[in-house]
Scaffold this motif. Structure first.
Motif, short mmCIF file in Angstrom:
data_model
loop_
_atom_site.label_atom_id
_atom_site.label_comp_id
_atom_site.label_asym_id
_atom_site.label_seq_id
_atom_site.Cartn_x
_atom_site.Cartn_y
_atom_site.Cartn_z
N PRO A 111 -1.62 -5.47 -8.76
CA PRO A 111 -0.88 -4.83 -9.85
C PRO A 111 0.28 -3.99 -9.33
CG PRO A 111 -2.94 -3.68 -9.46
CD PRO A 111 -2.99 -4.93 -8.63
N ALA A 112 1.33 -3.92 -10.12
CA ALA A 112 2.50 -3.11 -9.73
C ALA A 112 2.14 -1.65 -9.61
CB ALA A 112 3.61 -3.30 -10.76
N GLU A 113 1.06 -1.22 -10.28
CA GLU A 113 0.66 0.19 -10.25
C GLU A 113 -0.15 0.56 -9.01
OE1 GLU A 113 0.31 -1.33 -14.58
OE2 GLU A 113 -0.06 -2.06 -12.53
N LEU A 114 -0.34 -0.36 -8.08
CA LEU A 114 -1.15 -0.07 -6.90
C LEU A 114 -0.75 1.20 -6.16
CD1 LEU A 114 -3.52 -1.32 -5.22
CD2 LEU A 114 -1.76 -2.29 -3.73
N PRO A 115 0.54 1.53 -6.03
CA PRO A 115 0.92 2.76 -5.32
C PRO A 115 0.38 4.04 -5.95
CG PRO A 115 2.78 1.27 -5.43
CD PRO A 115 1.72 0.69 -6.32
N ARG A 116 -0.20 3.95 -7.15
CA ARG A 116 -0.88 5.13 -7.71
C ARG A 116 -2.04 5.58 -6.83
NH1 ARG A 116 -1.84 3.47 -14.06
NH2 ARG A 116 0.35 3.29 -14.70
N MET A 117 -2.57 4.67 -6.06
CA MET A 117 -3.70 4.99 -5.18
C MET A 117 -3.17 5.66 -3.92
SD MET A 117 -5.96 1.49 -5.75
CE MET A 117 -7.46 2.22 -5.04
N THR A 118 -2.76 6.89 -4.09
CA THR A 118 -2.05 7.61 -3.03
C THR A 118 -2.93 7.97 -1.85
OG1 THR A 118 -2.44 9.68 -4.24
CG2 THR A 118 -0.34 8.55 -4.62
N GLY A 119 -4.24 7.96 -2.03
CA GLY A 119 -5.14 8.29 -0.92
C GLY A 119 -5.46 7.12 -0.02
N LEU A 120 -5.08 5.89 -0.43
CA LEU A 120 -5.50 4.70 0.30
C LEU A 120 -4.87 4.65 1.69
CD1 LEU A 120 -7.42 2.47 -0.60
CD2 LEU A 120 -5.43 1.07 -1.13
N ARG A 121 -5.72 4.45 2.71
CA ARG A 121 -5.26 4.36 4.09
C ARG A 121 -5.63 3.02 4.74
NH1 ARG A 121 -3.12 7.92 2.03
NH2 ARG A 121 -2.86 10.08 2.71
N GLY A 122 -6.73 2.41 4.31
CA GLY A 122 -7.15 1.12 4.83
C GLY A 122 -7.38 0.14 3.71
N LEU A 123 -6.75 -1.07 3.79
CA LEU A 123 -6.86 -2.06 2.73
C LEU A 123 -7.10 -3.43 3.37
CD1 LEU A 123 -6.70 -2.86 -0.24
CD2 LEU A 123 -4.21 -2.97 -0.01
N TRP A 124 -8.24 -4.03 3.04
CA TRP A 124 -8.63 -5.33 3.58
C TRP A 124 -8.58 -6.36 2.46
CZ3 TRP A 124 -10.30 -0.72 5.27
CH2 TRP A 124 -10.34 -0.51 6.66
N LEU A 125 -7.69 -7.36 2.61
CA LEU A 125 -7.47 -8.39 1.60
C LEU A 125 -7.59 -9.79 2.20
CD1 LEU A 125 -4.38 -6.74 -0.13
CD2 LEU A 125 -6.69 -6.89 -1.08
N TYR A 126 -8.26 -9.91 3.31
CA TYR A 126 -8.41 -11.21 3.97
C TYR A 126 -9.19 -12.18 3.08
CZ TYR A 126 -13.08 -9.41 4.89
OH TYR A 126 -14.34 -8.88 4.73
N GLY A 127 -8.97 -13.47 3.29
CA GLY A 127 -9.77 -14.48 2.62
C GLY A 127 -9.58 -14.53 1.11
N ASN A 128 -8.40 -14.18 0.62
CA ASN A 128 -8.11 -14.30 -0.80
C ASN A 128 -7.15 -15.48 -1.00
OD1 ASN A 128 -9.34 -12.13 -2.72
ND2 ASN A 128 -8.90 -11.02 -0.82
N ARG A 129 -6.35 -15.45 -2.07
CA ARG A 129 -5.50 -16.60 -2.40
C ARG A 129 -4.04 -16.21 -2.60
NH1 ARG A 129 -9.77 -19.74 -6.51
NH2 ARG A 129 -11.44 -19.90 -4.95
N PHE A 130 -3.59 -15.24 -1.83
CA PHE A 130 -2.20 -14.82 -1.94
C PHE A 130 -1.28 -15.88 -1.34
CE2 PHE A 130 -4.58 -10.78 -1.73
CZ PHE A 130 -4.17 -10.21 -2.91
N GLU A 131 -0.28 -16.30 -2.11
CA GLU A 131 0.72 -17.24 -1.62
C GLU A 131 2.03 -16.53 -1.29
OE1 GLU A 131 1.12 -20.41 -4.41
OE2 GLU A 131 -0.96 -21.09 -4.17
N GLU A 132 2.22 -15.35 -1.84
CA GLU A 132 3.38 -14.52 -1.53
C GLU A 132 2.91 -13.11 -1.21
OE1 GLU A 132 6.05 -14.58 -4.80
OE2 GLU A 132 6.52 -16.73 -4.63
N PHE A 133 3.65 -12.44 -0.36
CA PHE A 133 3.31 -11.07 -0.01
C PHE A 133 3.44 -10.21 -1.27
CE2 PHE A 133 4.02 -6.81 1.59
CZ PHE A 133 3.15 -6.73 2.67
N PRO A 134 2.37 -9.53 -1.69
CA PRO A 134 2.41 -8.74 -2.94
C PRO A 134 3.46 -7.63 -2.86
CG PRO A 134 0.14 -9.09 -2.23
CD PRO A 134 1.02 -9.53 -1.10
#
Length: 292
Positions: A152-175
């Motif tokens: 989601p475009a609102e992801l930057p609302r998660m201002t505390g996030l330091r580690g994000l693991w998105l391996y093994g999904n279906r992204f075809e373009e860099f979000p």
């Protein structure tokens, strides 16, 4: 001989001995439990509850009575939904839900405002759960091996996030939303369908970027302080004038010990881990000096 199945509403025979230690910790992992014994929810002082790999299919609403609970491990079960009662645990800081059958999270999940570490890998999430956007204090989010195609475009609302693991999904373009996550330290996009990357210099705090097993021809443009894992990464880092940093230490896939605050990035550094080891970089240790 297999492990005997516990009576549905009773505590296992060794529970009293476990609780007598004074740690307010209960280990039920590996037992056969289709549902959580109701007697567990009466342990109002319980702080750590491990129910991994039991065949658990449901949780009672009464789980909300565990008001002191800090750590809850429910991974490698058969949960298809979470009760609203789980969303009313005011002190919960670490929640492990990997390897279940979850399609979504309940709207009230946003009430878990103390949550700092969420591992929900290996489920059936097709869309990013929007209740997570309200968890501004969440530091570590493990969402590998799901079915995500976009963020989601609102992801930057998660201002505390330091580690994000998105391996093994279906992204075809860099979000695109990731480019506005300027406080992110660790980003793992292994095993997606990415054919290229934008310039990642806007990610000023980034220290580790893993992009292995994507159909890309080379590494992205990043700051010299970023450790890269993927096609052409070693050559790119060798071009830098300064010595190549040592690779981050591999950590257990999941660990549950209460460690220093920084360990929330990778879910803890203790030796107590469950589940099979992975052949790719799943949990990365933040380089020294990376605070939260």
């Amino acid at each position: 001989m297999g492990i005997a199945e516990s009576t549905p509403d009773e505590l296992p025979s060794d529970a009293e001995e476990q609780l007598r230690s004074g740690e307010q910790q209960l280990e039920l992992s590996g037992r056969r439990l289709r549902r959580l014994p109701s007697a567990v929810c009466a342990l109002s002082r319980l702080q750590k509850l491990y129910v991994s790999g039991t065949g658990l299919r449901e949780l009672p609403e009464e789980i909300e009575e565990l008001r002191e609970l800090r750590i809850l491990a429910l991974d490698f079960n058969k949960l298809e939904r979470l009760p609203d009662g789980l969303c009313r645990l005011p002190r919960l800081t670490r929640l492990y839900l990997g390897g279940n059958r979850l399609l979504a999270l309940p709207p009230d999940f946003a009430q878990l405002q103390s949550l700092r570490c969420l591992w929900i890998e290996g489920n059936f999430l097709r869309r990013f759960p929007r209740p997570l956007l309200r968890l501004v204090a969440l530091q570590s989010l493990q969402m590998g091996d799901n079915r995500l195609r976009a963020l989601p475009a609102e992801l930057p609302r998660m201002t505390g996030l330091r580690g994000l693991w998105l391996y093994g999904n279906r992204f075809e373009e860099f979000p695109p939303a990731l480019l506005r996550m300027g406080r992110l330290h660790i980003l793992d996009l292994d095993r997606n369908r990415l054919g290229g990357f934008p310039d990642l210099h806007p990610l000023r705090a980034l220290r580790v970027f893993s992009y292995d097993h994507n159909p890309v021809t080379g590494p992205p443009r990043v700051a010299d302080t970023v450790f890269l894992v993927g096609e052409g990464a070693v050559e790119r880092m060798a071009e830098r004038d300064e010595p190549i940093p040592r690779p981050p230490a591999r950590r257990p896939t999941r660990a549950f010990e209460d460690e220093e605050e920084e360990d929330l990035l990778i879910g803890g550094a203790g030796p107590r881990a469950l589940g099979p080891a992975r052949d790719s970089l799943r949990a990365l240790e933040a380089p020294p000096g990376l605070g939260t």
